[in-house]
Design a protein around this motif. Structure first.
Motif, PDB file in Angstrom:
ATOM      1  N   LYS A 187       0.835  -1.208   0.000  1.00 57.14           N
ATOM      2  CA  LYS A 187       0.000   0.000   0.000  1.00 57.14           C
ATOM      3  C   LYS A 187       0.867   1.254   0.000  1.00 57.14           C
ATOM      4  N   SER A 188       1.948   1.213   0.777  1.00 58.77           N
ATOM      5  CA  SER A 188       2.882   2.345   0.810  1.00 58.77           C
ATOM      6  C   SER A 188       3.502   2.580  -0.554  1.00 58.77           C
ATOM      7  N   LEU A 189       3.888   1.492  -1.214  1.00 57.53           N
ATOM      8  CA  LEU A 189       4.489   1.610  -2.546  1.00 57.53           C
ATOM      9  C   LEU A 189       3.457   2.081  -3.569  1.00 57.53           C
ATOM     10  N   LEU A 190       2.228   1.611  -3.440  1.00 61.91           N
ATOM     11  CA  LEU A 190       1.171   2.054  -4.355  1.00 61.91           C
ATOM     12  C   LEU A 190       0.932   3.555  -4.209  1.00 61.91           C
ATOM     13  N   ALA A 192       3.174   5.712  -3.307  1.00 56.96           N
ATOM     14  CA  ALA A 192       4.327   6.364  -3.942  1.00 56.96           C
ATOM     15  C   ALA A 192       4.175   6.377  -5.464  1.00 56.96           C
ATOM     16  N   CYS A 193       3.615   5.300  -6.009  1.00 52.49           N
ATOM     17  CA  CYS A 193       3.375   5.242  -7.466  1.00 52.49           C
ATOM     18  C   CYS A 193       2.414   6.340  -7.897  1.00 52.49           C
ATOM     19  N   ARG A 194       1.429   6.598  -7.066  1.00 56.31           N
ATOM     20  CA  ARG A 194       0.471   7.662  -7.381  1.00 56.31           C
ATOM     21  C   ARG A 194       1.156   9.025  -7.363  1.00 56.31           C
ATOM     22  N   ILE A 195       1.988   9.252  -6.336  1.00 55.75           N
ATOM     23  CA  ILE A 195       2.666  10.541  -6.213  1.00 55.75           C
ATOM     24  C   ILE A 195       3.581  10.796  -7.409  1.00 55.75           C
ATOM     25  N   HIS A 196       4.249   9.740  -7.867  1.00 57.62           N
ATOM     26  CA  HIS A 196       5.221   9.888  -8.958  1.00 57.62           C
ATOM     27  C   HIS A 196       4.644   9.521 -10.326  1.00 57.62           C
ATOM     28  N   ASP A 197       3.310   9.301 -10.378  1.00 56.55           N
ATOM     29  CA  ASP A 197       2.619   9.023 -11.648  1.00 56.55           C
ATOM     30  C   ASP A 197       3.237   7.859 -12.408  1.00 56.55           C
ATOM     31  N   ASN A 198       3.588   6.810 -11.700  1.00 59.29           N
ATOM     32  CA  ASN A 198       4.163   5.631 -12.340  1.00 59.29           C
ATOM     33  C   ASN A 198       3.067   4.587 -12.512  1.00 59.29           C
ATOM     34  N   VAL A 199       2.451   4.564 -13.704  1.00 58.43           N
ATOM     35  CA  VAL A 199       1.315   3.692 -13.957  1.00 58.43           C
ATOM     36  C   VAL A 199       1.747   2.228 -14.024  1.00 58.43           C
ATOM     37  N   VAL A 200       2.870   1.972 -14.665  1.00 59.30           N
ATOM     38  CA  VAL A 200       3.315   0.590 -14.854  1.00 59.30           C
ATOM     39  C   VAL A 200       3.555  -0.099 -13.512  1.00 59.30           C
ATOM     40  N   MET A 201       4.320   0.563 -12.650  1.00 55.72           N
ATOM     41  CA  MET A 201       4.573  -0.020 -11.330  1.00 55.72           C
ATOM     42  C   MET A 201       3.301  -0.046 -10.503  1.00 55.72           C
ATOM     43  N   ASP A 227      -7.313   0.808  -2.409  1.00 53.99           N
ATOM     44  CA  ASP A 227      -6.359   0.326  -3.408  1.00 53.99           C
ATOM     45  C   ASP A 227      -6.902   0.530  -4.827  1.00 53.99           C
ATOM     46  N   TYR A 228      -8.198   0.234  -5.008  1.00 60.36           N
ATOM     47  CA  TYR A 228      -8.806   0.441  -6.323  1.00 60.36           C
ATOM     48  C   TYR A 228      -8.845   1.928  -6.677  1.00 60.36           C
ATOM     49  N   VAL A 229      -9.186   2.750  -5.689  1.00 59.99           N
ATOM     50  CA  VAL A 229      -9.239   4.190  -5.932  1.00 59.99           C
ATOM     51  C   VAL A 229      -7.855   4.724  -6.267  1.00 59.99           C
ATOM     52  N   ALA A 230      -6.839   4.233  -5.545  1.00 57.10           N
ATOM     53  CA  ALA A 230      -5.467   4.675  -5.813  1.00 57.10           C
ATOM     54  C   ALA A 230      -5.049   4.306  -7.232  1.00 57.10           C
ATOM     55  N   LEU A 231      -5.362   3.086  -7.655  1.00 60.81           N
ATOM     56  CA  LEU A 231      -5.027   2.664  -9.016  1.00 60.81           C
ATOM     57  C   LEU A 231      -5.774   3.507 -10.047  1.00 60.81           C
ATOM     58  N   SER A 232      -7.031   3.794  -9.766  1.00 58.97           N
ATOM     59  CA  SER A 232      -7.817   4.646 -10.663  1.00 58.97           C
ATOM     60  C   SER A 232      -7.193   6.027 -10.786  1.00 58.97           C
ATOM     61  N   ASN A 233      -6.752   6.588  -9.669  1.00 57.54           N
ATOM     62  CA  ASN A 233      -6.141   7.919  -9.679  1.00 57.54           C
ATOM     63  C   ASN A 233      -4.810   7.934 -10.423  1.00 57.54           C
ATOM     64  N   ILE A 234      -4.047   6.844 -10.301  1.00 56.76           N
ATOM     65  CA  ILE A 234      -2.774   6.747 -11.025  1.00 56.76           C
ATOM     66  C   ILE A 234      -3.026   6.768 -12.527  1.00 56.76           C
ATOM     67  N   CYS A 235      -4.004   5.997 -12.953  1.00 61.84           N
ATOM     68  CA  CYS A 235      -4.340   5.958 -14.376  1.00 61.84           C
ATOM     69  C   CYS A 235      -4.859   7.316 -14.856  1.00 61.84           C
ATOM     70  N   ALA A 236      -5.664   7.977 -14.012  1.00 57.53           N
ATOM     71  CA  ALA A 236      -6.198   9.286 -14.375  1.00 57.53           C
ATOM     72  C   ALA A 236      -5.082  10.308 -14.523  1.00 57.53           C
ATOM     73  N   SER A 237      -4.077  10.252 -13.631  1.00 54.44           N
ATOM     74  CA  SER A 237      -2.960  11.193 -13.700  1.00 54.44           C
ATOM     75  C   SER A 237      -2.190  11.043 -15.004  1.00 54.44           C
ATOM     76  N   ALA A 238      -2.180   9.811 -15.533  1.00 59.40           N
ATOM     77  CA  ALA A 238      -1.469   9.556 -16.784  1.00 59.40           C
ATOM     78  C   ALA A 238      -2.376   9.735 -18.004  1.00 59.40           C
ATOM     79  N   GLY A 239      -3.628  10.138 -17.772  1.00 61.50           N
ATOM     80  CA  GLY A 239      -4.557  10.354 -18.877  1.00 61.50           C
ATOM     81  C   GLY A 239      -5.075   9.077 -19.507  1.00 61.50           C
ATOM     82  N   ARG A 240      -4.976   7.980 -18.793  1.00 64.41           N
ATOM     83  CA  ARG A 240      -5.446   6.690 -19.329  1.00 64.41           C
ATOM     84  C   ARG A 240      -6.896   6.471 -18.885  1.00 64.41           C
TER      85      ARG A 240
END
Length: 267
Positions: A187-190, A192-201, A227-240
């Motif tokens: 969860k901590s790493l997820l 961090a992925c959101r903060i740094h907009d790293n969709v792949v990781m 976790d689902y919301v975090a993944l959704s936000n990561i994808c949104a940050s990348a415009g996916r």
């Protein structure tokens, strides 16, 4: 009240308990009054390791770091709790370099650190972004001091790597340390992925999280909406946006309830 009307006089143990309560509440004025009472009626603080440590903790947690340091330096007797308290106070205030200096002084004085000391040290490194120092301490904790890492020690390293954008290193750290079953680390790493907009990781970490969490059913409660919301936000940050829609659909199909944000305003 410091002394009750029943005629029972407060002792050192009483004062340590009261100082602990003041520290938790952050009541600085009350803490200063207690400090004055101790000086006038009870003991020489510099020679009482327990009351001295309680006062250092109180001042640090109430935001008076200079007062905490001044008291700490004047104390003639310090135990591992005293040193750890000072390290923790510096860590909370983002003074990572100073915390490491206190640790060096602690070792030179002949006091050995414990597991809590290393938690404070690693937290200090995480807050101050001291990567090399944090990794060095983590490995020395095991090699030199023979202290086995606990989940919060691993968490500090993952947080440190994540804050600095070393997401691949954080991933490898979790795998290499064989703690991949700890969902808090993922969860901590997820995050961090959101903060740094790293969709792949982010996708990789999310899949691991979903695989180690129990399925939604009536007998085993599962709350992985974040976790689902975090993944959704990561994808949104990348415009996916197609991926965002796909994640939202999974949330809907699984019947996962997302928690609305809550703010508290103090008048």
């Amino acid at each position: 009240m410091l002394v009750g009307d029943c005629g029972v006089k407060a002792n050192g143990t009483t004062m340590v308990c009261v100082l602990s309560a003041v520290s938790r509440l952050g009541y600085l004025e009350t803490g200063i009054s207690i400090h004055g009472h101790i000086v006038k009626t009870m003991c020489d603080i510099e020679n009482d390791v327990y009351i001295g440590t309680g006062l250092v903790d109180m001042y640090a947690k109430c935001g008076c770091l200079d007062s905490a340091l001044n008291l700490f330096m004047r104390m003639k007797h310090k135990n591992v709790l005293t040193w750890t308290t000072m390290v923790s106070g510096l860590a909370v205030h983002g003074k990572g370099k100073q915390a490491l200096k206190i640790f060096d002084d602690m070792i030179e004085s002949g006091i050995l650190p414990n597991s809590v000391t290393f938690t404070s040290l690693l937290f200090a490194c995480s807050q101050a972004g001291l990567l090399e120092e944090g990794l060095y301490l983590f490995h020395n904790m095991k090699r030199v001091f023979h202290i086995l890492p606990l989940p919060h020690h691993y968490g500090c390293i993952v947080d440190l790597l994540g804050r600095l954008g070393h997401l691949d290193e954080a991933y490898e750290f979790i795998i290499s340390e064989k703690v991949e079953g700890d969902e808090v680390l993922w969860k901590s790493l997820l995050h961090a992925c959101r903060i740094h907009d790293n969709v792949v990781m982010g996708e990789r970490v999310a899949k691991i999280l979903f695989s180690i969490q129990p399925e939604m059913n009536l007998e085993i409660p599962c709350d992985n909406s974040e976790d689902y919301v975090a993944l959704s936000n990561i994808c949104a940050s990348a415009g996916r946006w197609e991926d965002v829609a796909a994640v939202r659909e999974v949330i809907s199909v699984k019947g996962i309830e997302t928690k609305p944000a809550v703010s508290t305003v103090f008048a």
